[in-house]
Write an enzyme that holds these catalytic residues in place. Structure first.
Site, PDB file in Angstrom:
ATOM      1  N   LYS A   1       0.865  -1.189   0.000  1.00  0.00           N
ATOM      2  CA  LYS A   1       0.000   0.000   0.000  1.00  0.00           C
ATOM      3  C   LYS A   1       0.899   1.236   0.000  1.00  0.00           C
ATOM      4  O   LYS A   1       1.476   1.589   1.017  1.00  0.00           O
ATOM      5  CB  LYS A   1      -0.918   0.051   1.226  1.00  0.00           C
ATOM      6  CG  LYS A   1      -2.015   1.108   1.000  1.00  0.00           C
ATOM      7  CD  LYS A   1      -2.520   1.776   2.244  1.00  0.00           C
ATOM      8  CE  LYS A   1      -1.735   2.919   2.747  1.00  0.00           C
ATOM      9  NZ  LYS A   1      -1.665   4.123   1.886  1.00  0.00           N
TER      10      LYS A   1
ATOM     11  N   GLU B   1      10.010   1.780  10.621  1.00  0.00           N
ATOM     12  CA  GLU B   1      11.004   2.861  10.522  1.00  0.00           C
ATOM     13  C   GLU B   1      10.228   4.154  10.684  1.00  0.00           C
ATOM     14  O   GLU B   1       9.405   4.491   9.843  1.00  0.00           O
ATOM     15  CB  GLU B   1      11.699   2.832   9.147  1.00  0.00           C
ATOM     16  CG  GLU B   1      12.510   1.577   8.895  1.00  0.00           C
ATOM     17  CD  GLU B   1      13.623   1.385   9.891  1.00  0.00           C
ATOM     18  OE1 GLU B   1      14.196   2.397  10.346  1.00  0.00           O
ATOM     19  OE2 GLU B   1      13.904   0.235  10.243  1.00  0.00           O
TER      20      GLU B   1
ATOM     21  N   GLU C   1      10.001  17.200  14.579  1.00  0.00           N
ATOM     22  CA  GLU C   1      10.541  16.806  13.266  1.00  0.00           C
ATOM     23  C   GLU C   1       9.982  17.758  12.209  1.00  0.00           C
ATOM     24  O   GLU C   1       8.762  17.851  12.037  1.00  0.00           O
ATOM     25  CB  GLU C   1      10.128  15.370  12.946  1.00  0.00           C
ATOM     26  CG  GLU C   1      10.713  14.878  11.646  1.00  0.00           C
ATOM     27  CD  GLU C   1      10.205  13.494  11.228  1.00  0.00           C
ATOM     28  OE1 GLU C   1       9.020  13.203  11.431  1.00  0.00           O
ATOM     29  OE2 GLU C   1      11.011  12.722  10.681  1.00  0.00           O
TER      30      GLU C   1
ATOM     31  N   CYS D   1      14.075  11.100   6.192  1.00  0.00           N
ATOM     32  CA  CYS D   1      14.124  10.808   7.629  1.00  0.00           C
ATOM     33  C   CYS D   1      15.497  11.111   8.201  1.00  0.00           C
ATOM     34  O   CYS D   1      15.635  11.396   9.380  1.00  0.00           O
ATOM     35  CB  CYS D   1      13.761   9.353   7.876  1.00  0.00           C
ATOM     36  SG  CYS D   1      14.763   8.229   6.910  1.00  0.00           S
TER      37      CYS D   1
HETATM   38  P1  NAD Z   1       2.604   8.743   7.403  1.00  0.00           P
HETATM   39  O1  NAD Z   1       2.807   8.026   8.679  1.00  0.00           O
HETATM   40  O2  NAD Z   1       1.608   9.831   7.347  1.00  0.00           O
HETATM   41  O3  NAD Z   1       2.183   7.724   6.243  1.00  0.00           O
HETATM   42  C1  NAD Z   1       2.955   6.572   5.934  1.00  0.00           C
HETATM   43  C2  NAD Z   1       2.033   5.505   5.361  1.00  0.00           C
HETATM   44  O4  NAD Z   1       1.146   5.058   6.390  1.00  0.00           O
HETATM   45  C3  NAD Z   1       1.163   5.974   4.204  1.00  0.00           C
HETATM   46  O5  NAD Z   1       1.071   4.938   3.241  1.00  0.00           O
HETATM   47  C4  NAD Z   1      -0.176   6.210   4.879  1.00  0.00           C
HETATM   48  O6  NAD Z   1      -1.264   6.099   3.987  1.00  0.00           O
HETATM   49  C5  NAD Z   1      -0.185   5.072   5.908  1.00  0.00           C
HETATM   50  N1  NAD Z   1      -1.090   5.257   7.051  1.00  0.00           N
HETATM   51  C6  NAD Z   1      -1.543   6.414   7.575  1.00  0.00           C
HETATM   52  N2  NAD Z   1      -2.376   6.154   8.623  1.00  0.00           N
HETATM   53  C7  NAD Z   1      -2.438   4.810   8.752  1.00  0.00           C
HETATM   54  C8  NAD Z   1      -3.118   3.921   9.648  1.00  0.00           C
HETATM   55  N3  NAD Z   1      -3.910   4.361  10.601  1.00  0.00           N
HETATM   56  N4  NAD Z   1      -2.942   2.596   9.492  1.00  0.00           N
HETATM   57  C9  NAD Z   1      -2.122   2.108   8.537  1.00  0.00           C
HETATM   58  N5  NAD Z   1      -1.466   2.901   7.647  1.00  0.00           N
HETATM   59  C10 NAD Z   1      -1.614   4.231   7.756  1.00  0.00           C
HETATM   60  O7  NAD Z   1       4.069   9.232   6.969  1.00  0.00           O
HETATM   61  P2  NAD Z   1       4.443  10.158   5.756  1.00  0.00           P
HETATM   62  O8  NAD Z   1       3.941  11.525   6.056  1.00  0.00           O
HETATM   63  O9  NAD Z   1       4.055   9.483   4.483  1.00  0.00           O
HETATM   64  O10 NAD Z   1       6.050  10.145   5.822  1.00  0.00           O
HETATM   65  C11 NAD Z   1       6.791  11.031   6.602  1.00  0.00           C
HETATM   66  C12 NAD Z   1       7.238  10.364   7.884  1.00  0.00           C
HETATM   67  O11 NAD Z   1       7.907   9.149   7.579  1.00  0.00           O
HETATM   68  C13 NAD Z   1       8.229  11.198   8.659  1.00  0.00           C
HETATM   69  O12 NAD Z   1       7.898  11.172  10.014  1.00  0.00           O
HETATM   70  C14 NAD Z   1       9.555  10.484   8.424  1.00  0.00           C
HETATM   71  O13 NAD Z   1      10.506  10.643   9.439  1.00  0.00           O
HETATM   72  C15 NAD Z   1       9.109   9.073   8.313  1.00  0.00           C
HETATM   73  N6  NAD Z   1      10.122   8.298   7.593  1.00  0.00           N
HETATM   74  C16 NAD Z   1      10.978   7.517   8.311  1.00  0.00           C
HETATM   75  C17 NAD Z   1      11.962   6.808   7.660  1.00  0.00           C
HETATM   76  C18 NAD Z   1      12.938   5.945   8.434  1.00  0.00           C
HETATM   77  O14 NAD Z   1      13.657   5.188   7.815  1.00  0.00           O
HETATM   78  N7  NAD Z   1      12.982   6.022   9.745  1.00  0.00           N
HETATM   79  C19 NAD Z   1      12.080   6.901   6.273  1.00  0.00           C
HETATM   80  C20 NAD Z   1      11.193   7.706   5.575  1.00  0.00           C
HETATM   81  C21 NAD Z   1      10.210   8.406   6.247  1.00  0.00           C
END
Ligand code: NAD
Length: 481
Positions: free
Chosen positions: A173, A248, A383, A282
């Site tokens: 997804k 992550e 962040e 990230c």
């Molecule tokens: P997000 O958490 O908003 O979304 C990530 C994914 O989760 C999307 O596909 C979203 O549709 C899904 N999602 C949202 N709510 C959900 C739920 N209730 N149940 C299941 N899935 C759900 O994150 P984002 O805004 O897409 O990405 C940015 C964040 O990701 C930042 O906090 C960044 O630090 C983090 N990130 C971390 C790493 C790492 O390696 N640590 C790498 C990249 C991004």
């Protein structure tokens, strides 16, 4: 505008409800394509397909699975232009950077395929007479892969590749804003002749489709990258069926620049890397702690370097920074800049959207440097995930370590010093998963990422360690007396 479908059990399908939603080009604000809005019934169908494919795929020889991944790598290479175009148009990645991501994607798949043939088990030393014990790495089962929007292609590939090569079947997804890229990724995977049902794609928002995946009894593992608060929701939802969760999550990464550092090099290299991908990584530093005796020099060189950044339309070759990926994130970063101003920080450059056409239409923000920050400021504590770099002063090594560790995150950190003992002392004290000394973060498939420090995640990704997370260690003990 083109309509796209999801991929379930080897067939391209619409959502059961027939509903769709659009993704948007962040450079122009225009709609790019429509994708199915999946619901619980679609997740049921994908879970069924993935479970049906599991017995054959998980029992396939490792050599055959590795060859399948190599075919996928070759397909990605052959169709990289289509992936690059979508990275540019659906995410706003500057084309130069998107080409680098596509090449890295192929390299990563080739690495995954080759390394997988050597990690699947070990024989244990004998501790009882006439027995042999061994550990066999077996797939976890059906793995839901939920990706964020920030580096779309690399995120999908670096999770789906290792999950599949170790014998799991997958349901991907993608972040809803990158759904068309998710479709293209799956189309290319289909060309690699992977058996039906091994990889399935569902598209839709996290709150509904993501939750249906996290709670589904036919899914064994969640591999998630995204924000910490989303990770917490998923962990809770997945606990009902006790799924393995590798997460992550967020970061607020400190960089410590000591008095004895090569300050010019530190400022140039950090500024040169900070704004890549509009600082939506990230690993992007969230706060620079610079020794008070070299602070002014660091800020001066950092700003000089930032002024060289060419903000522009991502498909133009000369662009080094494109738009932010979505309006919500742009508004969030603007909020952090506003609070920094109100709390007494100094905006040395940037701080606003460009106003001249054509950049006034998309989600652009000028690269921003925020000097004279204090540790308690909102922009330092949270962040940012966008093109703003807060810079602070410190006066002693102890103070720098204390401030760097004062965070609910622990993803990574950087240290700049010419003193080897000091480097080892500071890296030893920092409570983070990774530390980079005298360099910004470097990525290769061999290097692990993430880990288990504070609220930044659970489990490793990338490298051999990341691949092993997709397996269970089954112990078998045989008596031959
Ligand atoms: P997000 O958490 O908003 O979304 C990530 C994914 O989760 C999307 O596909 C979203 O549709 C899904 N999602 C949202 N709510 C959900 C739920 N209730 N149940 C299941 N899935 C759900 O994150 P984002 O805004 O897409 O990405 C940015 C964040 O990701 C930042 O906090 C960044 O630090 C983090 N990130 C971390 C790493 C790492 O390696 N640590 C790498 C990249 C991004």
């Amino acid at each position: 505008m083109q309509n796209y479908k999801m991929y379930i059990g080897g067939k391209w399908v619409d959502a059961v409800s027939g509903r769709t939603f659009a993704t948007v080009n962040p450079s122009t604000g225009e709609e790019l394509g429509r994708v199915p809005l999946a619901g619980k019934e679609d997740v049921d169908k994908a879970a069924k397909a993935a479970n049906e494919a599991l017995p054959v795929w998980s029992k396939m020889t490792q050599s055959d699975r590795a060859k399948a991944i190599l075919r996928f790598a070759a397909a990605v290479k052959e169709h990289s232009k289509e992936l690059i175009d979508l990275e540019v148009n659906e995410h706003g990645t500057p084309v130069m950077l998107a080409r680098g991501f596509a090449a890295a994607a192929v390299d990563q798949l080739e690495y995954i395929a080759s390394i997988s043939r050597g990690i699947m088990g070990q024989v244990l030393p004998q501790s009882m007479p006439n027995t042999v014990g061994y550990l066999q790495r077996v797939p976890i089962g059906v793995c839901a892969v939920i990706t964020p929007w920030n580096v779309p292609l690399m995120m999908m590939l670096s999770m789906v590749g290792p999950a599949m090569v170790t014998g799991n079947t997958c349901i991907l997804k993608p972040a809803s804003v990158n759904s068309v890229l998710g479709v293209k990724f799956t189309e290319i995977l289909e060309k690699a002749d992977i058996p039906k049902g091994v990889m399935n794609l569902v598209t839709g928002p996290g709150g509904s489709v993501g939750d249906a995946l996290a709670t589904h009894p036919g899914i064994d593992m969640i591999r998630f990258t995204g924000a910490t608060d989303t990770g917490q929701v998923i962990l809770k939802a997945a606990s009902k069926t006790v799924k393995k969760c590798i997460m992550e999550l967020g970061g607020n990464n400190p960089i410590i620049v000591c008095e004895d550092a090569d300050v010019e090099k530190a400022a140039k290299l950090q500024a040169g890397r900070h704004y890549g991908n509009s600082a939506q990584n990230c690993s992007t530093p969230g706060r620079y702690y610079v020794h008070e005796n070299v602070y002014d020099k660091f800020v001066e060189v950092f700003v000089e370097e930032v002024k060289k950044i060419k903000v522009g339309l991502p498909w133009e070759e000369s662009t080094t920074m494109g738009p932010m990926a979505n309006l919500q994130q742009l508004e969030k970063v603007e909020y952090y800049i506003k609070t920094a101003r109100e709390e007494g920080a100094r905006i040395v450059c940037g701080g606003a959207r460009p106003t001249t056409p054509p950049l006034d239409k998309g989600y652009f923000l000028m690269p921003t440097v925020v000097a004279d920050c204090k540790h308690e400021m909102t922009i330092v504590k949270e962040e940012i995930f966008g093109p703003a770099a807060p810079i602070l002063k410190f006066s002693s090594e102890e103070e720098a370590i204390k401030l760097a560790n004062d965070s609910s995150y622990g993803l990574c950190a950087g240290v700049w010093t010419r003193d080897g003992s000091k480097a080892l002392r500071i890296t030893g004290e920092l409570r983070v998963d990774s530390v980079f000394v005298n360099m910004p973060r470097m990525m290769t498939p061999e290097f692990p990422w993430g880990g288990n420090v504070k609220e930044s995640g659970v489990g490793k990704s990338d490298s051999v360690c990341g691949m092993e997370e997709f397996t269970d260690l089954k112990f078998i003990c045989i008596s031959y007396s």
